[in-house]
Design a protein around this motif. Structure first.
Motif, PDB file in Angstrom:
ATOM      1  N   PHE A 103      -8.223   5.273  -9.658  1.00 51.98           N
ATOM      2  CA  PHE A 103      -6.977   5.594  -8.981  1.00 51.98           C
ATOM      3  C   PHE A 103      -7.132   5.637  -7.466  1.00 51.98           C
ATOM      4  O   PHE A 103      -6.493   6.433  -6.802  1.00 51.98           O
ATOM      5  CB  PHE A 103      -6.440   6.934  -9.487  1.00 51.98           C
ATOM      6  CG  PHE A 103      -6.097   6.888 -10.941  1.00 51.98           C
ATOM      7  CD1 PHE A 103      -4.955   6.251 -11.378  1.00 51.98           C
ATOM      8  CD2 PHE A 103      -6.927   7.466 -11.879  1.00 51.98           C
ATOM      9  CE1 PHE A 103      -4.643   6.196 -12.710  1.00 51.98           C
ATOM     10  CE2 PHE A 103      -6.621   7.417 -13.224  1.00 51.98           C
ATOM     11  CZ  PHE A 103      -5.480   6.785 -13.644  1.00 51.98           C
ATOM     12  N   GLU A 104      -7.957   4.746  -6.938  1.00 51.64           N
ATOM     13  CA  GLU A 104      -8.153   4.720  -5.497  1.00 51.64           C
ATOM     14  C   GLU A 104      -6.844   4.369  -4.802  1.00 51.64           C
ATOM     15  O   GLU A 104      -6.040   3.603  -5.308  1.00 51.64           O
ATOM     16  CB  GLU A 104      -9.245   3.733  -5.102  1.00 51.64           C
ATOM     17  CG  GLU A 104      -8.830   2.285  -5.246  1.00 51.64           C
ATOM     18  CD  GLU A 104      -9.911   1.326  -4.825  1.00 51.64           C
ATOM     19  OE1 GLU A 104      -9.915   0.926  -3.667  1.00 51.64           O
ATOM     20  OE2 GLU A 104     -10.744   1.007  -5.682  1.00 51.64           O
ATOM     21  N   VAL A 105      -6.640   4.950  -3.665  1.00 47.37           N
ATOM     22  CA  VAL A 105      -5.429   4.724  -2.899  1.00 47.37           C
ATOM     23  C   VAL A 105      -5.679   3.565  -1.939  1.00 47.37           C
ATOM     24  O   VAL A 105      -6.635   3.580  -1.181  1.00 47.37           O
ATOM     25  CB  VAL A 105      -5.032   5.997  -2.124  1.00 47.37           C
ATOM     26  CG1 VAL A 105      -3.803   5.741  -1.296  1.00 47.37           C
ATOM     27  CG2 VAL A 105      -4.818   7.145  -3.090  1.00 47.37           C
ATOM     28  N   ARG A 106      -4.815   2.574  -2.008  1.00 46.17           N
ATOM     29  CA  ARG A 106      -4.967   1.395  -1.162  1.00 46.17           C
ATOM     30  C   ARG A 106      -3.936   1.410  -0.041  1.00 46.17           C
ATOM     31  O   ARG A 106      -2.812   1.855  -0.229  1.00 46.17           O
ATOM     32  CB  ARG A 106      -4.788   0.132  -1.989  1.00 46.17           C
ATOM     33  CG  ARG A 106      -5.962  -0.117  -2.900  1.00 46.17           C
ATOM     34  CD  ARG A 106      -5.750  -1.362  -3.689  1.00 46.17           C
ATOM     35  NE  ARG A 106      -5.542  -0.881  -5.057  1.00 46.17           N
ATOM     36  CZ  ARG A 106      -4.972  -1.575  -5.997  1.00 46.17           C
ATOM     37  NH1 ARG A 106      -4.538  -2.760  -5.776  1.00 46.17           N
ATOM     38  NH2 ARG A 106      -4.829  -1.064  -7.201  1.00 46.17           N
ATOM     39  N   GLU A 107      -4.341   0.879   1.094  1.00 46.51           N
ATOM     40  CA  GLU A 107      -3.415   0.730   2.208  1.00 46.51           C
ATOM     41  C   GLU A 107      -2.358  -0.299   1.829  1.00 46.51           C
ATOM     42  O   GLU A 107      -2.644  -1.306   1.209  1.00 46.51           O
ATOM     43  CB  GLU A 107      -4.155   0.257   3.461  1.00 46.51           C
ATOM     44  CG  GLU A 107      -5.064   1.307   4.060  1.00 46.51           C
ATOM     45  CD  GLU A 107      -4.319   2.473   4.669  1.00 46.51           C
ATOM     46  OE1 GLU A 107      -3.242   2.270   5.263  1.00 46.51           O
ATOM     47  OE2 GLU A 107      -4.813   3.599   4.540  1.00 46.51           O
ATOM     48  N   LYS A 129       0.175   4.191   2.629  1.00 45.16           N
ATOM     49  CA  LYS A 129      -0.554   3.920   1.393  1.00 45.16           C
ATOM     50  C   LYS A 129       0.412   3.429   0.318  1.00 45.16           C
ATOM     51  O   LYS A 129       1.572   3.818   0.275  1.00 45.16           O
ATOM     52  CB  LYS A 129      -1.247   5.187   0.900  1.00 45.16           C
ATOM     53  CG  LYS A 129      -2.108   5.871   1.944  1.00 45.16           C
ATOM     54  CD  LYS A 129      -3.547   5.652   1.681  1.00 45.16           C
ATOM     55  CE  LYS A 129      -4.466   6.443   2.565  1.00 45.16           C
ATOM     56  NZ  LYS A 129      -4.455   6.120   3.957  1.00 45.16           N
ATOM     57  N   LYS A 130      -0.086   2.569  -0.562  1.00 47.02           N
ATOM     58  CA  LYS A 130       0.732   1.983  -1.616  1.00 47.02           C
ATOM     59  C   LYS A 130       1.451   3.067  -2.418  1.00 47.02           C
ATOM     60  O   LYS A 130       0.863   4.073  -2.793  1.00 47.02           O
ATOM     61  CB  LYS A 130      -0.148   1.142  -2.541  1.00 47.02           C
ATOM     62  CG  LYS A 130       0.615   0.456  -3.631  1.00 47.02           C
ATOM     63  CD  LYS A 130      -0.294  -0.318  -4.548  1.00 47.02           C
ATOM     64  CE  LYS A 130       0.499  -0.843  -5.712  1.00 47.02           C
ATOM     65  NZ  LYS A 130      -0.322  -1.304  -6.786  1.00 47.02           N
ATOM     66  N   ASN A 131       2.734   2.848  -2.660  1.00 50.32           N
ATOM     67  CA  ASN A 131       3.626   3.698  -3.449  1.00 50.32           C
ATOM     68  C   ASN A 131       4.043   4.996  -2.768  1.00 50.32           C
ATOM     69  O   ASN A 131       4.730   5.813  -3.384  1.00 50.32           O
ATOM     70  CB  ASN A 131       3.053   3.998  -4.835  1.00 50.32           C
ATOM     71  CG  ASN A 131       2.957   2.759  -5.687  1.00 50.32           C
ATOM     72  OD1 ASN A 131       3.783   1.857  -5.577  1.00 50.32           O
ATOM     73  ND2 ASN A 131       1.942   2.681  -6.523  1.00 50.32           N
ATOM     74  N   GLU A 132       3.653   5.223  -1.523  1.00 48.10           N
ATOM     75  CA  GLU A 132       4.184   6.384  -0.809  1.00 48.10           C
ATOM     76  C   GLU A 132       5.644   6.106  -0.472  1.00 48.10           C
ATOM     77  O   GLU A 132       6.042   4.960  -0.266  1.00 48.10           O
ATOM     78  CB  GLU A 132       3.411   6.648   0.485  1.00 48.10           C
ATOM     79  CG  GLU A 132       2.059   7.270   0.289  1.00 48.10           C
ATOM     80  CD  GLU A 132       1.385   7.625   1.612  1.00 48.10           C
ATOM     81  OE1 GLU A 132       0.820   8.716   1.687  1.00 48.10           O
ATOM     82  OE2 GLU A 132       1.419   6.806   2.538  1.00 48.10           O
ATOM     83  N   THR A 177       9.666   2.564   0.607  1.00 49.93           N
ATOM     84  CA  THR A 177       8.488   2.561  -0.263  1.00 49.93           C
ATOM     85  C   THR A 177       7.464   1.574   0.270  1.00 49.93           C
ATOM     86  O   THR A 177       7.810   0.460   0.638  1.00 49.93           O
ATOM     87  CB  THR A 177       8.873   2.155  -1.703  1.00 49.93           C
ATOM     88  OG1 THR A 177       9.921   2.999  -2.165  1.00 49.93           O
ATOM     89  CG2 THR A 177       7.682   2.265  -2.643  1.00 49.93           C
ATOM     90  N   ASP A 215       1.888  -3.209  -1.536  1.00 41.92           N
ATOM     91  CA  ASP A 215       0.633  -3.792  -1.045  1.00 41.92           C
ATOM     92  C   ASP A 215       0.615  -5.313  -1.035  1.00 41.92           C
ATOM     93  O   ASP A 215      -0.389  -5.920  -0.737  1.00 41.92           O
ATOM     94  CB  ASP A 215      -0.562  -3.264  -1.825  1.00 41.92           C
ATOM     95  CG  ASP A 215      -0.608  -3.754  -3.256  1.00 41.92           C
ATOM     96  OD1 ASP A 215       0.379  -4.324  -3.718  1.00 41.92           O
ATOM     97  OD2 ASP A 215      -1.631  -3.562  -3.910  1.00 41.92           O
TER      98      ASP A 215
END
Length: 134
Positions: free
Chosen positions: A30-34, A97-100, A112, A115
């Motif tokens: 579940f790493e958070v990606r830019e 970050k993705k999905n923020e 939203t 990525d």
């Protein structure tokens, strides 16, 4: 005189090892990606898609009036101003970050982070399946 490791000591070490592996597996999966882009929706309809790599201000117009202004700066998006009474969307932190998301409920504006350039982050086959359901 050194003590020998007992059965309970070994079980404790095994248990801690399992917890350690589970902890790092969870964060790896579940790493958070830019994110690369933001998608702006107004009243549930897509208003526009904008890159986070270009500094810009985006005015959201509804019925001919500017209701919100989004600022993209240094790869982060934030709500610069809004004409809603509580201004909670303006007080939210900048997102990258993705999905923020940033949500302005009174004006029905949702920002939203995604990525990639595909709508709703669907894979190349345009499948509605996500990583969990595949």
């Amino acid at each position: 005189m050194p003590q020998k490791m007992g059965k309970n000591d070994i079980l404790l070490l095994v248990f801690l090892g399992i917890i350690f592996v589970m902890f790092f597996t969870f964060f790896y999966l579940f790493e958070v990606r830019e994110g690369k882009n933001i998608v702006v929706t107004v009243d549930g309809e897509e208003y526009g898609k904008y890159t986070l790599s270009k500094d810009q201000n985006i005015q959201i117009k509804k019925n001919g009036k500017v209701t919100n202004e989004i600022q993209i700066k240094d790869g982060k998006a934030s709500m610069k101003c809004a004409n809603c009474p509580d201004k909670l969307c303006v007080k939210q932190h900048a997102i990258s970050k993705k999905n923020e998301t940033i949500v302005c409920l009174p004006n029905k504006v949702v920002v939203t982070v995604t990525d990639d350039n595909n709508k709703n982050d669907k894979d190349k086959n345009n499948s509605d399946l996500d990583a969990i359901s595949k």
